[in-house]
Design an enzyme around this catalytic site. Structure first.
Site, PDB file in Angstrom:
ATOM      1  N   GLU A 220      -9.479  -3.441  -8.768  1.00 46.38           N
ATOM      2  CA  GLU A 220      -8.456  -2.654  -9.351  1.00 46.38           C
ATOM      3  C   GLU A 220      -7.372  -3.168  -8.582  1.00 46.38           C
ATOM      4  OE1 GLU A 220      -8.543  -0.016 -11.546  1.00 46.38           O
ATOM      5  OE2 GLU A 220     -10.795  -0.101 -12.208  1.00 46.38           O
ATOM      6  N   CYS A 254       0.017   2.216  -7.338  1.00 47.35           N
ATOM      7  CA  CYS A 254      -0.225   1.199  -8.012  1.00 47.35           C
ATOM      8  C   CYS A 254       0.387   1.258  -9.501  1.00 47.35           C
ATOM      9  CB  CYS A 254      -1.735   0.846  -8.262  1.00 47.35           C
ATOM     10  SG  CYS A 254      -2.812   1.916  -8.555  1.00 47.35           S
TER      11      CYS A 254
HETATM   12  P1  NAD Z   1      -4.836  -4.976   0.195  1.00 48.49           P
HETATM   13  O1  NAD Z   1      -5.402  -5.722  -0.577  1.00 48.49           O
HETATM   14  O2  NAD Z   1      -4.201  -5.382   1.246  1.00 48.49           O
HETATM   15  O3  NAD Z   1      -6.189  -4.163   1.120  1.00 48.49           O
HETATM   16  C1  NAD Z   1      -7.190  -3.598   0.348  1.00 48.49           C
HETATM   17  C2  NAD Z   1      -8.448  -3.593   1.161  1.00 48.49           C
HETATM   18  O4  NAD Z   1      -8.959  -4.870   1.521  1.00 48.49           O
HETATM   19  C3  NAD Z   1      -8.365  -2.708   2.473  1.00 48.49           C
HETATM   20  O5  NAD Z   1      -9.709  -2.041   2.675  1.00 48.49           O
HETATM   21  C4  NAD Z   1      -8.632  -4.170   3.543  1.00 48.49           C
HETATM   22  O6  NAD Z   1      -8.966  -3.760   4.794  1.00 48.49           O
HETATM   23  C5  NAD Z   1      -9.059  -4.983   2.754  1.00 48.49           C
HETATM   24  N1  NAD Z   1      -8.565  -6.524   3.219  1.00 48.49           N
HETATM   25  C6  NAD Z   1      -7.251  -6.761   3.480  1.00 48.49           C
HETATM   26  N2  NAD Z   1      -7.325  -7.961   3.733  1.00 48.49           N
HETATM   27  C7  NAD Z   1      -8.482  -8.599   3.538  1.00 48.49           C
HETATM   28  C8  NAD Z   1      -9.108  -9.903   3.826  1.00 48.49           C
HETATM   29  N3  NAD Z   1      -8.388 -10.982   3.959  1.00 48.49           N
HETATM   30  N4  NAD Z   1     -10.334 -10.001   3.451  1.00 48.49           N
HETATM   31  C9  NAD Z   1     -11.025  -8.810   3.269  1.00 48.49           C
HETATM   32  N5  NAD Z   1     -10.770  -7.724   3.236  1.00 48.49           N
HETATM   33  C10 NAD Z   1      -9.344  -7.478   3.201  1.00 48.49           C
HETATM   34  O7  NAD Z   1      -4.062  -3.875  -0.562  1.00 48.49           O
HETATM   35  P2  NAD Z   1      -3.485  -2.487   0.257  1.00 48.49           P
HETATM   36  O8  NAD Z   1      -2.308  -2.824   0.852  1.00 48.49           O
HETATM   37  O9  NAD Z   1      -4.439  -1.452   0.654  1.00 48.49           O
HETATM   38  O10 NAD Z   1      -2.967  -1.727  -1.152  1.00 48.49           O
HETATM   39  C11 NAD Z   1      -1.907  -2.209  -1.921  1.00 48.49           C
HETATM   40  C12 NAD Z   1      -2.026  -3.141  -3.087  1.00 48.49           C
HETATM   41  O11 NAD Z   1      -3.067  -2.448  -3.911  1.00 48.49           O
HETATM   42  C13 NAD Z   1      -1.109  -3.118  -4.180  1.00 48.49           C
HETATM   43  O12 NAD Z   1      -0.981  -4.252  -4.916  1.00 48.49           O
HETATM   44  C14 NAD Z   1      -1.485  -2.291  -5.265  1.00 48.49           C
HETATM   45  O13 NAD Z   1      -0.854  -2.000  -6.497  1.00 48.49           O
HETATM   46  C15 NAD Z   1      -2.972  -2.172  -5.070  1.00 48.49           C
HETATM   47  N6  NAD Z   1      -3.722  -1.187  -5.708  1.00 48.49           N
HETATM   48  C16 NAD Z   1      -4.192  -1.036  -6.685  1.00 48.49           C
HETATM   49  C17 NAD Z   1      -4.698   0.186  -7.034  1.00 48.49           C
HETATM   50  C18 NAD Z   1      -5.485   0.213  -8.358  1.00 48.49           C
HETATM   51  O14 NAD Z   1      -6.291   1.180  -8.609  1.00 48.49           O
HETATM   52  N7  NAD Z   1      -5.444  -0.511  -9.413  1.00 48.49           N
HETATM   53  C19 NAD Z   1      -4.703   1.522  -6.526  1.00 48.49           C
HETATM   54  C20 NAD Z   1      -4.004   1.265  -5.166  1.00 48.49           C
HETATM   55  C21 NAD Z   1      -3.491   0.169  -4.821  1.00 48.49           C
END
Ligand code: NAD
Length: 464
Positions: A220, A254
Site C-alpha cells: 500500500e 496518502c
Molecule cells: P516509509 O516507507 O518511510 O516507512 C514505512 C515503514 O517502513 C515503517 O514502518 C518504517 O519503519 C519501515 N522502513 C523504513 N525504511 C525502511 C528500510 N530501509 N527497510 C525496511 N523498513 C523500512 O513510509 P512513511 O514515511 O511511514 O509513510 C509515508 C509514505 O507512505 C508515503 O509515500 C505515503 O503515500 C505512503 N502511504 C501509503 C498509504 C497507503 O495506504 N497506500 C498509507 C499511508 C502512507
C-alpha cells in the site's frame, strides 16, 4: 508473559518469534471461526477500554486532536472490526461456483484458507488505522500476525505494543517495535504474507526481501494524486470537499489530492474559493488542532518545496512547533520542486490546463497515483477520466471519502501499490482460495480417457 516491547531485537529473538508463531499456526488452533471471533472481540474490547490512552498517545506524537483521531483512526478500526465479526462465519464458508457439463456430476467451490504467519508493517501518518486494520484482516482470515508499527510516532507505537503484547499470546499476535534494523531482521525471515504500507522506495525493499521465499506481498504505497477541476465544475462545493481532503492530517495522507489541475477559465475563481475555505475552517499555523509535521526531516523537506515567488496564499511556518500553514502555490509548472515527488504536506500547487487531453497527459507523466479526483458536471469528462486515467481509487466530485466505504477496496496500482483490502477484501487479502472439484461417484464417463474419436472430441468441445 514474554514481550518484545521497546527493546533492540537480536536477529535470533525475531527468528524464534517467527518460528514459534509457525509452530502455533501448525497446531490448527487458529482455524475454527469461533477462535477468530473470540480474538477479534477481545481486540475490540481492548480498543474500547483504552480509547483515551490511544487519543493521548497520538496527540503527543503529532498533535492530532481527539476528533480527528476518532474520525480517521478509531471509528474506521471499529467499523472494520464490526464487519469482520459480523461476517466471519459467512466468509469462512466454501464459495460455490458453477460446474461445467464435462465435469458433471460434481460440485465446484472455493475453500478459503489462512496463509499462515503474516507480517504487517505500518506507516506513521495514520498509525492506528494503517497498522491495526490490516491486523484485523489477518486475524479474521485465521493467520498468526507480527505487527511492526512505524517508529516515527513513538507513543502510538508504544501503546499498540503494550496493549497487544500484554493481552495476546505472542505466538498468535505480537508487536515488534523498531526501526530499520528490526524491520530488516523481520524481513530476513520467511513469512507467508507481508502486508506493507509506506513509500514506494521502501515498498521495493520489502518486495525484494519477499522474493527469495516467493512470499505473497500486498503493498500500500503512495504517489502524486491529481484533482482536476473542469470548466463546468461546481466550484464552491468542489473546493470545499477538496480542501478538507487536502488538509486532513496537514496533507500527510496518502490519498490527499497532491496537486490541482484547473481549467484556465476558472482558475482565479478556484484560487479565491480555496482561500475562502481555508479561512472559514481556520486552517492555520495558530490553530492548535492543525496537525503538526511528523518530524524535523519532513518539516525541512516540505518547507523547501515552497517557492516564495509562487505563493498565492500562506507560506507561514513555525519550525519549533513543526507546523506549516496551508499554502497555495500559483502558476506552478512541472519543473517546480513541488511537482517532482509526492508532497505529503499542506501545500496545494495549482497547475492550469486548456484541454482535458493536456490535463491527462500531465497525470500520465507521473507514475500511476494512488488516487485520482475529478470535479466536473460533464458526463463525457467523467467517462473519459474513468477510462483513460490510471489510479488506485478515486472520486467524482469527492476526494478521500472512497476510503470511508468498506464496500470499496483500498489499494494502489503500479508504483502506488499492489493488492487491496478493507471489509471483505481484507479477508481475501489474507487468505488463499483453494479451487476444488468435488466429484460424485455415481458413474464415470469414458469421454476424457485416451482413444478419442472425432465424434468424442466434438462432444468434449461442446461440454467444456
Ligand atoms: P516509509 O516507507 O518511510 O516507512 C514505512 C515503514 O517502513 C515503517 O514502518 C518504517 O519503519 C519501515 N522502513 C523504513 N525504511 C525502511 C528500510 N530501509 N527497510 C525496511 N523498513 C523500512 O513510509 P512513511 O514515511 O511511514 O509513510 C509515508 C509514505 O507512505 C508515503 O509515500 C505515503 O503515500 C505512503 N502511504 C501509503 C498509504 C497507503 O495506504 N497506500 C498509507 C499511508 C502512507
Amino acid at each position: 508473559m514474554e514481550t518484545l516491547t521497546n527493546t533492540t531485537y537480536p536477529g535470533q529473538e525475531i527468528q524464534d518469534l517467527v518460528h514459534d508463531q509457525r509452530a502455533y499456526f501448525n497446531t490448527n488452533v487458529t482455524l475454527p471461526v469461533e477462535f477468530r471471533l473470540k480474538q477479534l472481540k477481545k481486540f475490540r474490547d481492548l480498543v474500547v477500554q483504552h480509547e483515551d490512552e490511544l487519543h493521548e498517545a497520538i496527540y503527543k506524537d503529532f498533535g492530532k486532536s481527539k476528533h480527528d483521531n476518532q474520525l480517521t483512526e478509531i471509528f474506521p478500526l471499529y467499523e472494520e472490526l464490526e464487519i469482520a465479526i459480523k461476517n466471519a462465519k459467512k466468509w469462512v464458508k466454501h464459495r460455490k461456483v458453477k460446474t461445467n457439463l464435462l465435469n458433471q456430476p460434481a460440485k465446484s467451490y472455493l475453500v478459503p484458507e489462512p496463509l499462515g504467519v503474516t507480517l504487517v508493517i505500518g506507516a506513521w501518518n495514520f498509525p492506528y488505522n494503517l497498522s491495526l486494520i490490516p491486523v484485523v484482516g489477518s486475524m479474521v482470515a485465521g493467520n498468526t500476525t507480527i505487527l511492526k508499527p512505524s517508529e516515527l510516532p513513538a507513543e502510538t507505537s508504544r501503546i499498540m505494543a503494550k496493549l497487544i503484547n500484554e493481552n495476546f499470546d505472542r505466538n498468535y499476535l505480537h508487536v515488534v517495535e523498531g526501526e530499520i534494523p528490526e524491520t530488516t531482521a523481520l524481513l530476513n525471515q520467511r513469512f507467508d504474507k507481508i502486508f506493507f504500507t509506506g513509500s514506494p522506495q521502501v515498498g521495493k525493499i520489502v518486495n525484494k526481501a519477499a522474493a527469495p521465499n516467493l512470499t505473497s506481498v500486498t503493498l500500500e504505497l503512495g504517489g502524486k494524486n491529481p484533482a482536476i477541476f473542469t470548466e463546468d465544475a461546481n466550484i464552491n462545493i468542489g473546493v470545499k470537499r477538496m480542501i478538507w481532503a487536502k488538509f486532513l492530517n496537514s496533507g500527510q495522507l496518502c490519498l490527499a489530492p497532491d496537486y490541482v489541475l484547473v481549467h484556465r477559465s476558472i482558475k482565479s475563481k478556484v484560487l479565491e474559493r480555496i482561500v475562502h475555505e481555508i479561512k472559514k475552517h481556520n486552517y492555520s499555523v495558530e490553530n492548535n488542532n492543525f496537525v503538526r509535521i511528523i518530524n524535523d526531516r519532513n518539516f525541512d523537506r516540505v518547507a523547501a518545496l515552497i517557492d516564495p515567488d509562487k505563493v498565492y496564499y500562506g507560506g507561514k511556518m513555525n519550525k519549533e512547533e513543526r507546523v506549516i500553514g496551508p499554502t497555495v502555490l500559483n502558476n506552478v509548472t512541472l519543473d517546480d520542486a513541488v511537482m517532482q515527488d509526492e508532497i505529503f504536506g499542506p501545500i496545494i500547487p495549482v497547475v492550469e490546463y486548456d484541454t482535458l487531453d493536456e490535463a491527462f497527459a500531465i497525470i500520465k507523466s507521473f507514475e500511476k497515483p494512488l488516487a485520482g479526483y475529478l470535479f466536473s458536471n460533464d458526463e463525457t469528462a467523467k467517462e473519459r477520466f474513468l477510462t483513460e486515467v490510471p489510479f488506485g481509487s478515486g472520486g467524482i466530485n469527492e476526494a478521500v471519502m472512497q476510503n470511508n466505504n468498506s464496500n470499496l477496496p483500498f489499494g494502489g496500482v503500479g508504483n502506488s501499490g499492489m493488492g487491496r483490502y478493507h471489509g471483505k477484501y481484507s479477508f481475501e487479502c489474507f487468505s488463499h482460495f483453494k479451487a476444488i472439484i468435488d466429484k460424485s461417484n455415481i458413474f464415470e464417463s469414458d469421454l476424457k480417457y485416451y482413444g478419442h474419436s472425432d465424434r468424442q472430441m466434438k462432444w468434449i468441445k461442446k461440454l467444456s
